[in-house]
Design a protein around this motif. Structure first.
Motif, mmCIF file in Angstrom:
data_model
loop_
_atom_site.group_PDB
_atom_site.id
_atom_site.type_symbol
_atom_site.label_atom_id
_atom_site.label_comp_id
_atom_site.label_asym_id
_atom_site.label_seq_id
_atom_site.Cartn_x
_atom_site.Cartn_y
_atom_site.Cartn_z
ATOM 1 N N ASP A 182 -16.134 -15.882 -3.442
ATOM 2 C CA ASP A 182 -15.331 -14.650 -3.363
ATOM 3 C C ASP A 182 -15.954 -13.589 -2.453
ATOM 4 O O ASP A 182 -15.927 -12.397 -2.753
ATOM 5 C CB ASP A 182 -15.099 -14.064 -4.758
ATOM 6 C CG ASP A 182 -14.339 -15.002 -5.676
ATOM 7 O OD1 ASP A 182 -13.559 -15.824 -5.166
ATOM 8 O OD2 ASP A 182 -14.519 -14.903 -6.891
ATOM 9 N N GLU A 183 -16.490 -14.030 -1.329
ATOM 10 C CA GLU A 183 -17.149 -13.084 -0.421
ATOM 11 C C GLU A 183 -16.190 -12.039 0.144
ATOM 12 O O GLU A 183 -16.538 -10.872 0.260
ATOM 13 C CB GLU A 183 -17.838 -13.826 0.724
ATOM 14 C CG GLU A 183 -19.094 -14.540 0.267
ATOM 15 C CD GLU A 183 -19.856 -15.157 1.422
ATOM 16 O OE1 GLU A 183 -20.039 -14.466 2.449
ATOM 17 O OE2 GLU A 183 -20.265 -16.321 1.289
ATOM 18 N N PHE A 184 -14.972 -12.473 0.494
ATOM 19 C CA PHE A 184 -14.010 -11.515 1.038
ATOM 20 C C PHE A 184 -13.741 -10.408 0.023
ATOM 21 O O PHE A 184 -13.755 -9.226 0.364
ATOM 22 C CB PHE A 184 -12.700 -12.216 1.424
ATOM 23 C CG PHE A 184 -11.616 -11.260 1.826
ATOM 24 C CD1 PHE A 184 -11.704 -10.581 3.030
ATOM 25 C CD2 PHE A 184 -10.534 -11.024 1.004
ATOM 26 C CE1 PHE A 184 -10.714 -9.661 3.396
ATOM 27 C CE2 PHE A 184 -9.543 -10.124 1.361
ATOM 28 C CZ PHE A 184 -9.635 -9.445 2.562
ATOM 29 N N ILE A 185 -13.517 -10.789 -1.222
ATOM 30 C CA ILE A 185 -13.237 -9.815 -2.286
ATOM 31 C C ILE A 185 -14.442 -8.903 -2.523
ATOM 32 O O ILE A 185 -14.318 -7.685 -2.586
ATOM 33 C CB ILE A 185 -12.863 -10.551 -3.595
ATOM 34 C CG1 ILE A 185 -11.557 -11.316 -3.413
ATOM 35 C CG2 ILE A 185 -12.775 -9.595 -4.775
ATOM 36 C CD1 ILE A 185 -10.396 -10.484 -3.000
ATOM 37 N N SER A 186 -15.609 -9.495 -2.654
ATOM 38 C CA SER A 186 -16.821 -8.721 -2.947
ATOM 39 C C SER A 186 -17.164 -7.741 -1.834
ATOM 40 O O SER A 186 -17.469 -6.572 -2.094
ATOM 41 C CB SER A 186 -18.002 -9.655 -3.176
ATOM 42 O OG SER A 186 -17.759 -10.482 -4.276
ATOM 43 N N ARG A 187 -17.127 -8.203 -0.599
ATOM 44 C CA ARG A 187 -17.510 -7.337 0.525
ATOM 45 C C ARG A 187 -16.576 -6.142 0.676
ATOM 46 O O ARG A 187 -16.978 -5.091 1.151
ATOM 47 C CB ARG A 187 -17.530 -8.126 1.826
ATOM 48 C CG ARG A 187 -18.693 -9.077 1.903
ATOM 49 C CD ARG A 187 -18.730 -9.772 3.227
ATOM 50 N NE ARG A 187 -19.783 -10.773 3.234
ATOM 51 C CZ ARG A 187 -20.103 -11.468 4.302
ATOM 52 N NH1 ARG A 187 -19.465 -11.290 5.431
ATOM 53 N NH2 ARG A 187 -21.067 -12.363 4.243
ATOM 54 N N ASN A 188 -15.321 -6.338 0.281
ATOM 55 C CA ASN A 188 -14.326 -5.280 0.463
ATOM 56 C C ASN A 188 -13.905 -4.604 -0.837
ATOM 57 O O ASN A 188 -13.059 -3.714 -0.825
ATOM 58 C CB ASN A 188 -13.105 -5.847 1.191
ATOM 59 C CG ASN A 188 -13.483 -6.308 2.574
ATOM 60 O OD1 ASN A 188 -13.809 -5.507 3.439
ATOM 61 N ND2 ASN A 188 -13.480 -7.615 2.787
ATOM 62 N N ARG A 189 -14.504 -5.042 -1.947
ATOM 63 C CA ARG A 189 -14.238 -4.468 -3.274
ATOM 64 C C ARG A 189 -12.758 -4.463 -3.619
ATOM 65 O O ARG A 189 -12.215 -3.463 -4.090
ATOM 66 C CB ARG A 189 -14.814 -3.070 -3.370
ATOM 67 C CG ARG A 189 -16.309 -3.085 -3.228
ATOM 68 C CD ARG A 189 -16.879 -1.734 -3.365
ATOM 69 N NE ARG A 189 -18.314 -1.888 -3.554
ATOM 70 C CZ ARG A 189 -19.122 -0.902 -3.761
ATOM 71 N NH1 ARG A 189 -18.668 0.315 -3.817
ATOM 72 N NH2 ARG A 189 -20.397 -1.122 -3.931
ATOM 73 N N LEU A 190 -12.120 -5.584 -3.383
ATOM 74 C CA LEU A 190 -10.693 -5.734 -3.671
ATOM 75 C C LEU A 190 -10.534 -6.621 -4.904
ATOM 76 O O LEU A 190 -10.062 -7.749 -4.816
ATOM 77 C CB LEU A 190 -9.970 -6.347 -2.464
ATOM 78 C CG LEU A 190 -10.058 -5.534 -1.174
ATOM 79 C CD1 LEU A 190 -9.459 -6.306 -0.013
ATOM 80 C CD2 LEU A 190 -9.392 -4.184 -1.343
ATOM 81 N N TYR A 191 -10.902 -6.102 -6.039
ATOM 82 C CA TYR A 191 -10.969 -6.912 -7.252
ATOM 83 C C TYR A 191 -9.626 -7.091 -7.953
ATOM 84 O O TYR A 191 -9.479 -7.973 -8.778
ATOM 85 C CB TYR A 191 -11.999 -6.327 -8.220
ATOM 86 C CG TYR A 191 -13.380 -6.283 -7.612
ATOM 87 C CD1 TYR A 191 -14.080 -7.456 -7.362
ATOM 88 C CD2 TYR A 191 -13.961 -5.083 -7.242
ATOM 89 C CE1 TYR A 191 -15.333 -7.430 -6.779
ATOM 90 C CE2 TYR A 191 -15.219 -5.049 -6.664
ATOM 91 C CZ TYR A 191 -15.901 -6.227 -6.428
ATOM 92 O OH TYR A 191 -17.135 -6.194 -5.850
#
Length: 165
Positions: free
Chosen positions: A119-128
């Motif tokens: 979930d790197e895309f989510i984590s890096r952009n804080r789109l939880y």
């Protein structure tokens, strides 16, 4: 007060704040992840596209796979010029080969996607929140629209309006 219901006034206020804050912000696209299927050098070819739609999909969730069916239909039915908008899908799946095979044979989804097991895309952009895991970016990877049109037909219309100018 409505603290639990994400569709109530508190969620609406939170969503408005997030959308306002994110508009114009640069989104980080992890480039250390492996593209799967489709065209091998797809990601090199999209650098000059005016727009990118980036969507995260948790393929370990059966319902979430329906998101790809939506995107397949959206890409087919929306007359976007070839070099105008690129589609990037970050997909978390336990078994990328099985997922790729299943999506291609069962659903005819053969578009290039990125295996994102951590979930790197989510984590890096804080789109939880799933409602915010799709973004329309400009050429500089800055947010034009944030929100998942799979979940909101008004957003789908807005995406099309911007892309079809």
């Amino acid at each position: 007060m409505d603290t639990e219901n994400k569709k109530g006034p508190i969620w609406t206020k939170t969503a408005e704040t997030i959308v306002t804050k994110m508009k114009g912000q640069k989104v980080l696209l992890p480039d250390n992840l492996e593209p799967v299927g489709g065209t091998p050098d797809y990601f090199k070819s999209i650098k000059n596209h005016q727009f990118k739609i980036v969507s995260y999909i948790d393929a370990n969730c059966g319902v979430c796979i329906e998101d790809l069916i939506f995107w397949k239909k959206f890409m087919k039915e929306t007359p976007i010029k070839r070099d105008h908008c690129a589609f990037i899908f970050y997909i978390n799946t336990f078994d990328k080969e099985e997922f790729q095979k299943n999506m291609a044979t069962t659903h005819g989804f053969t578009h290039t996607w990125v295996h994102d097991p951590n979930d790197e895309f989510i984590s890096r952009n804080r789109l939880y929140d799933k409602r915010l895991q799709t973004v329309l970016l400009n050429k500089n990877n800055e947010v034009v629209i944030i929100g998942n049109p799979v979940l909101n037909s008004d957003l789908e219309k807005l995406y099309k309006k911007v892309l079809l100018f």
